[in-house]
Design a protein around this motif. Structure first.
Motif, PDB file in Angstrom:
ATOM      1  N   UNK A  71       0.814  -1.225   0.000  1.00  0.00           N
ATOM      2  CA  UNK A  71       0.000   0.000   0.000  1.00  0.00           C
ATOM      3  C   UNK A  71       0.844   1.271   0.000  1.00  0.00           C
ATOM      4  N   UNK A  72       2.102   1.148   0.357  1.00  0.00           N
ATOM      5  CA  UNK A  72       2.957   2.344   0.417  1.00  0.00           C
ATOM      6  C   UNK A  72       4.113   2.245  -0.579  1.00  0.00           C
ATOM      7  N   UNK A  73       3.966   1.383  -1.547  1.00  0.00           N
ATOM      8  CA  UNK A  73       4.962   1.314  -2.620  1.00  0.00           C
ATOM      9  C   UNK A  73       6.321   0.811  -2.183  1.00  0.00           C
ATOM     10  N   UNK A  74       6.311  -0.150  -1.278  1.00  0.00           N
ATOM     11  CA  UNK A  74       7.568  -0.691  -0.765  1.00  0.00           C
ATOM     12  C   UNK A  74       7.680  -2.169  -1.132  1.00  0.00           C
ATOM     13  N   UNK A 197       9.469   3.268  -2.774  1.00  0.00           N
ATOM     14  CA  UNK A 197      10.573   2.823  -3.627  1.00  0.00           C
ATOM     15  C   UNK A 197      10.857   3.853  -4.712  1.00  0.00           C
ATOM     16  N   UNK A 198       9.812   4.281  -5.369  1.00  0.00           N
ATOM     17  CA  UNK A 198       9.997   5.191  -6.498  1.00  0.00           C
ATOM     18  C   UNK A 198      10.555   6.550  -6.112  1.00  0.00           C
ATOM     19  N   UNK A 199      10.164   7.045  -4.951  1.00  0.00           N
ATOM     20  CA  UNK A 199      10.663   8.354  -4.518  1.00  0.00           C
ATOM     21  C   UNK A 199      12.044   8.252  -3.896  1.00  0.00           C
ATOM     22  N   UNK A 225      14.716   1.462   3.762  1.00  0.00           N
ATOM     23  CA  UNK A 225      15.131   1.147   2.395  1.00  0.00           C
ATOM     24  C   UNK A 225      16.195   0.050   2.416  1.00  0.00           C
ATOM     25  N   UNK A 226      16.180  -0.818   1.416  1.00  0.00           N
ATOM     26  CA  UNK A 226      17.118  -1.951   1.413  1.00  0.00           C
ATOM     27  C   UNK A 226      18.568  -1.536   1.652  1.00  0.00           C
TER      28      UNK A 226
END
Lengths: 396, 396
Positions: A71-74, A197-199, A225-226
């Motif tokens: 839901x949060x793009x992760x 991820x995208x930002x 973040x990874x």
């Protein structure tokens, strides 16, 4: 496509209530009561200690984290559930400072939720390394991002006005000067599409009892973040250990996001959250966003047409706000009490803000129209001007 | 007088199970299921956001804290509920170090629960002021208390062996050299009488899901002696603020113990805990202690009479132990799995410890005798020697 009639049917809302406070506490998903009862009776009662493995309690923070991640793009393996948002933001900040040991400024804004600022104040004081928490106006954040900044720490959507930061642009600017970006998603997760991820966001945290409908006191979530998952966590508890049940005397951080876990997770709260997330499995976040913006526009138009003494506190541009509409009125507290007395439940934020959270999962045009009409009538008739509406209790 | 037949009837225990793992997760109080369902359906579902005030959610951490205070010999206004034990111990340690800024040693022992040590390691590293976590054997603690010690940080009852420290004596010794004493009551609260006021303990914390039966993931509690309540808390969250709903930009700690609160409390977990504490209202802790000691003695005698290959890991003197009995056996893991398969539920702690928690609220002589007989039979027949009992899953 998302069927919002179907999502509405999955909530247990009191008859006659227009509930526009899902940005503070989401309503009860119908399945949650059964899910919690099963966890209480069958698992806790029936399986006792063995439920930690048999019923999957121990892995639930990671499983729920992966569901929120979508839901949060992760990516899977970057989000874990636990503790409270204040604590998870603090872990993010401590990690960011470790990664930027030569910088001493934490940049935030006056639209951040106060607890984030309080936790930062406490952490920086405890560290005793001369860090400065620099708080600027929301519109001045971008210009204030300079090479002295270790971490940018912002809430994407302002809890009072609904004003939304440009996460992509501010994160990019932070990275340009070598700073890291921490995003509080309290009013974003479940409210609008987020693309961690995208930002390129470095860290994020959010709560699950607002737009995610996880229930009162539902646990927070944290994203790392990874590239940053190697950092040693502040709040190094046993369930973040590489081998919790080896009971080693020395802490060794667990793999990946698991190290952000601290203590025993709240099993009953997680059962409620699981039921709440089931609803989101049927939801397209772009469709939810479009409907939220439409409903917000509709509320603004109706209120501005009928209520001359309230002023819009939220951005008029739907791209520049989250999923709430706020108005100002000098007697905002009493006005909100009068609204609640008539079944239109929003909330008040000092000094003069009326907040209306818009959750398309259970709010439609009819509810928006009734809210605007009720507000207009209360203002037209000065129905708010009664002593019982002016007496302030603690409010959430 | 305490009626232990009556307390037994207030738990919902599976038929045929002898539950000797209440030191890890207490069983389900019968009233808890109803209490939780009421909180979910009537309060969350029916009252929505207004339940924070109407249903008393916001004050529940203080109310539950006061109820726990009675059980641990603390005054009203000195205990508050929230977060997890690891976090509450960390707040205690940070406060103690603030009060002893010129000292650099935190003294603990190898019988402490590892998470307490992990959290201390993490905190001391983050502070970066050259503090040392000095860990000695439990029997060497008293001699190691010297004037360099800022804080003594101990768990009263050893989670593996049940060995109980002398809280009064060690606290007095700490005070003699100007150190402060922090007590982890994980295996004490609800298990035996504790006298925080009388012993002069400075700080304490405990969990509520063991002997207090608050349910899986139930929140922790923290105690701060009245003289120390002026200290600024580590983890300075909004609900510990003097006026959380004023949304001031700057943190100002709230009065007394309230400042140890951090974020939004777990409302569903607190409902379960409330039901669990109702049972303790009928319990005299001295009577509970006497019965616990009697049952422990009985288990030791029965096992030693019939099981030549297990050795007692707990103190033989009932005054020197908490409310659990531990034995060692080289195949302890497999033996415990065989016991569980026959309905006698204790647990295993590496490398070789069989733990049996004794909670007189629902355990009597019949259960103790059945546990000993089952263990004897398993050992006599080598019933533990099966591959499925030797395969280790994660265990709690």
């Amino acid at each position: 496509m998302t069927d919002f009639t179907a999502t509405r049917a999955r909530f247990d809302l009191p008859d006659g209530i227009v509930y526009l406070d899902g940005n503070s506490l989401g309503p009860l998903p119908r399945d949650a009561a059964h899910r919690i009862a099963r966890t209480v009776t069958d698992e806790w009662g029936g399986q006792l200690i063995t439920a930690w493995n048999r019923a999957g309690w121990m892995d639930q923070p990671a499983r729920l984290g992966d569901r929120i991640a979508r839901l949060v793009g992760a990516a899977p393996g970057t989000v874990v559930v636990g503790d409270t948002l204040s604590l998870k933001v603090t872990q993010c900040l401590a990690a960011a400072l470790q990664l930027r040991p030569d910088r001493r400024v934490v940049l935030s804004d006056s639209g951040n939720f106060p607890s984030d600022l309080y936790m930062a104040q406490g952490l920086l004081a405890a560290l005793g390394q001369g860090h400065e928490l620099r708080v600027v106006a929301p519109e001045d954040v971008e210009a204030a991002i300079g090479p002295e900044v270790a971490a940018l720490m912002l809430t994407e959507v302002d809890y009072r006005t609904g004003r939304k930061h440009d996460m992509a642009a501010l994160t990019a600017k932070a990275h340009d000067v070598g700073a890291l970006a921490i995003w509080d998603l309290a009013h974003s997760a479940g409210a609008l599409p987020v693309d961690l991820t995208g930002t390129g966001a470095d860290f994020a945290a959010g709560c699950t009892y607002k737009f995610l409908n996880g229930g009162p006191g539902a646990p927070a979530f944290v994203y790392v973040a990874p590239d940053h998952q190697h950092v040693a966590p502040l709040l190094s508890g046993w369930l973040g250990h590489e081998a919790p049940f080896a009971f080693d005397p020395d802490y060794r951080p667990g793999p990946g996001i698991s190290r952000m876990r601290v203590g025993t997770p709240p099993v009953l709260q997680m059962a409620a959250l699981e039921a709440a997330l089931d609803i989101f499995d049927t939801v397209d976040m772009q469709a939810l966003r479009a409907r939220s913006q439409h409903l917000g526009d509709r509320l603004i138009a109706a209120v501005e047409a009928r209520c001359p003494n309230v002023t819009l506190a939220s951005p008029r541009d739907p791209e520049a706000r989250g999923s709430q509409i706020s108005f100002r009125h000098p007697e905002g507290y009493a006005v909100m009490q009068a609204l609640i007395a008539r079944g239109v439940v929003g909330d008040f934020r000092a000094p003069d803000i009326l907040r209306f959270g818009i959750t398309p999962l259970y709010i439609g045009e009819a509810e928006i129209d009734r809210a605007a009409e009720t507000l207009a009538d209360i203002l037209d008739t000065a129905a708010w001007d009664r002593p019982e509406y002016k007496h302030r209790a603690a409010v959430t």
